[in-house]
Design an enzyme around this catalytic site. Structure first.
Site, PDB file in Angstrom:
ATOM      1  N   THR A  33     -36.283  44.184  49.835  1.00  0.00           N
ATOM      2  CA  THR A  33     -35.850  45.577  50.540  1.00  0.00           C
ATOM      3  C   THR A  33     -37.178  46.478  50.339  1.00  0.00           C
ATOM      4  O   THR A  33     -37.555  46.987  51.571  1.00  0.00           O
ATOM      5  CB  THR A  33     -34.763  46.316  49.485  1.00  0.00           C
ATOM      6  OG1 THR A  33     -33.644  45.440  49.639  1.00  0.00           O
ATOM      7  CG2 THR A  33     -34.353  47.637  50.208  1.00  0.00           C
ATOM      8  N   SER A  65     -38.464  37.222  48.563  1.00  0.00           N
ATOM      9  CA  SER A  65     -37.645  38.111  47.270  1.00  0.00           C
ATOM     10  C   SER A  65     -37.527  36.988  46.263  1.00  0.00           C
ATOM     11  O   SER A  65     -36.994  35.853  46.621  1.00  0.00           O
ATOM     12  CB  SER A  65     -36.524  38.699  47.673  1.00  0.00           C
ATOM     13  OG  SER A  65     -35.554  38.766  46.515  1.00  0.00           O
ATOM     14  N   THR A  85     -47.695  50.041  37.848  1.00  0.00           N
ATOM     15  CA  THR A  85     -47.968  49.007  36.815  1.00  0.00           C
ATOM     16  C   THR A  85     -47.235  47.604  36.919  1.00  0.00           C
ATOM     17  O   THR A  85     -46.019  47.811  37.229  1.00  0.00           O
ATOM     18  CB  THR A  85     -47.622  49.408  35.437  1.00  0.00           C
ATOM     19  OG1 THR A  85     -48.261  50.540  35.394  1.00  0.00           O
ATOM     20  CG2 THR A  85     -48.122  48.338  34.221  1.00  0.00           C
ATOM     21  N   CYS A 131     -15.702  43.586  51.765  1.00  0.00           N
ATOM     22  CA  CYS A 131     -14.483  43.616  51.579  1.00  0.00           C
ATOM     23  C   CYS A 131     -13.659  44.982  51.698  1.00  0.00           C
ATOM     24  O   CYS A 131     -13.282  45.642  51.028  1.00  0.00           O
ATOM     25  CB  CYS A 131     -14.636  43.612  49.870  1.00  0.00           C
ATOM     26  SG  CYS A 131     -15.611  44.861  49.214  1.00  0.00           S
TER      27      CYS A 131
HETATM   28  N1  PLP Z   1     -33.135  40.205  53.582  1.00  0.00           N
HETATM   29  C1  PLP Z   1     -32.420  39.344  53.346  1.00  0.00           C
HETATM   30  C2  PLP Z   1     -32.163  38.178  54.553  1.00  0.00           C
HETATM   31  C3  PLP Z   1     -31.391  39.117  52.320  1.00  0.00           C
HETATM   32  O1  PLP Z   1     -30.712  38.207  52.568  1.00  0.00           O
HETATM   33  C4  PLP Z   1     -31.998  40.083  51.321  1.00  0.00           C
HETATM   34  C5  PLP Z   1     -30.815  40.134  50.031  1.00  0.00           C
HETATM   35  O2  PLP Z   1     -29.577  39.729  50.288  1.00  0.00           O
HETATM   36  C6  PLP Z   1     -32.769  40.995  51.560  1.00  0.00           C
HETATM   37  C7  PLP Z   1     -33.605  40.710  52.554  1.00  0.00           C
HETATM   38  C8  PLP Z   1     -33.020  41.968  50.478  1.00  0.00           C
HETATM   39  O3  PLP Z   1     -33.634  41.366  49.133  1.00  0.00           O
HETATM   40  P1  PLP Z   1     -33.650  42.150  47.891  1.00  0.00           P
HETATM   41  O4  PLP Z   1     -32.436  41.884  47.346  1.00  0.00           O
HETATM   42  O5  PLP Z   1     -34.922  41.576  47.308  1.00  0.00           O
HETATM   43  O6  PLP Z   1     -34.010  43.495  48.164  1.00  0.00           O
END
Ligand code: PLP
Length: 374
Positions: free
Chosen positions: A70, A198, A236, A322
């Site tokens: 994100t 991620s 950090t 949901c």
């Molecule tokens: N992009 C995609 C395609 C994802 O599936 C996700 C998480 O579900 C993210 C970005 C966000 O990742 P993070 O949980 O590391 O913020």
């Protein structure tokens, strides 16, 4: 528990976990400190950067660590805008993760124009549409590599070619979060300017991710401070998690795993399709990640099924959020013109064939029960 919701998050691999624990205990020095104990942390980060770089076939110095994808997606969008202040147009797809769509919504409020590529009924994008939408003032194109809800693999390499042929100055970003461990991710082959990843989607801890940046010299940071991560992302460093994501990158297996995962996935799909006539597999069955299936089952509300399975200790997720109201329906399914509440089943290398057999048994029974209640 039977865990089949690996696109939401994965269990940390034991080997990455031992790295996380060991470094947390033994190497808590600040990587910016100049005495040997701090230098040890710096070396650990250096090693992890190499491990991630190897996974993506990138130079180490083009990788920075962040707290999540994100953050990475937001950072890339921010840096692109700052790099091209005179341009006001961005193209993405209608099926991106909210961590791409939401910051772009914000930019819209500040006068930017955002074009969303449409998808067809199986979730595919059209490169002719992409070409047609490119403008003189397009600054960024962002197309994900693998979709988190339906598993579609998007033609990023070809999309980069289309964009760069028209204007090599347009920046190209891909969100590769769901691709790792499922398909090869090679930044040189893809030709992208930025790629987000991620840790928690490939058996590393939560709270660590990163960005591949082709041209770090032109990247404007989104967080300023102590100039960590080559001055591109201050704060950090989370050394234990960075070490663990590096180890998790080493553990990615593209030799055997994709076939094993798709075998298990296909078994699940076949069992449901055979027993419940009219079940629809959502997504592009000819070009999707090996671990994901998204199923729309007649007379079964996906949300109800997810809840019923949850009570039995079985974890999957709903293709749509949901709620029964329109506002919370899956934007991916809406973009595909699909009405209904599907379920998403997503596997990882920590699922066994034995798990899958038990999963299928409980899944079929639970669907039957729900259908009988109708
Ligand atoms: N992009 C995609 C395609 C994802 O599936 C996700 C998480 O579900 C993210 C970005 C966000 O990742 P993070 O949980 O590391 O913020």
């Amino acid at each position: 528990m039977l865990y089949f919701d690996n696109n939401a998050t994965t269990q940390i691999d034991e080997r990455a976990l031992s790295v996380l624990c060991e470094i947390s205990k033994e190497s808590y020095g600040n990587a910016s400190s100049i005495y040997p104990y701090g230098m040890k942390s710096k070396k650990i980060i250096l090693e992890a950067r190499k491990q991630i770089a190897t996974l993506f076939n990138a130079p180490s110095e083009n990788i920075i660590f962040t707290s999540s994808a994100t953050e990475s997606n937001n950072a890339v969008i921010n840096a692109s805008v700052v790099a091209c202040l005179e341009k006001k147009h961005i193209i993405t797809t209608s099926v991106e993760h909210p961590s791409v769509l939401r910051p772009l919504d914000e930019l819209k409020r500040h006068g930017y124009e955002i074009d969303l590529l449409s998808v067809d009924s199986v979730g595919r994008i059209d490169l002719v549409e992409l070409q047609g939408k490119l403008r003189k003032d397009t600054l960024l194109v962002s197309i994900m590599l693998v979709n988190n809800e339906i598993g579609n693999i998007y033609p990023v390499k070809k999309a980069v070619e289309v964009v760069k042929k028209i204007n090599s100055e347009i920046l190209f970003h891909t969100d590769a979060v769901q691709a790792i461990g499922k398909i090869k991710v090679d930044v040189k082959e893809l030709g992208v300017d930025f790629l987000s990843f991620s840790g928690h989607k490939f058996h590393a801890p939560k709270g660590v991710g990163g960005i591949y940046i082709k041209n770090p010299g032109r990247f404007t940071p989104h967080i300023f401070g102590g100039d960590q991560e080559f001055g591109l992302r201050s704060g950090t460093e989370n050394v234990p998690s960075i070490a663990a994501i590096g180890r998790a990158a080493e553990l990615v297996d593209l030799q055997e795993e994709p076939e094993r995962l798709s075998n298990m996935r296909d078994k699940i799909e076949r069992a449901v399709l055979t027993k419940f006539a009219g079940t629809k597999v959502i997504g592009d069955i000819d070009d999707r990640a090996c671990n994901t299936t998204n199923l729309l089952i007649p007379n079964v509300n996906g949300v109800t099924l997810v809840a019923s399975l949850g009570e039995l200790g079985v974890c999957v997720s709903s293709g749509s959020a949901c709620s029964s109201n329109d506002k919370n329906r899956s934007h991916v399914l809406i973009a595909m013109g699909i009405d209904g509440k599907s379920i998403r089943i997503s596997l990882s290398r920590l699922n066994s064939h034995e798990d899958t057999k038990r999963f299928i048994f409980i899944l079929l029974q639970t669907i039957e029960k729900i259908q009988r209640r109708k």
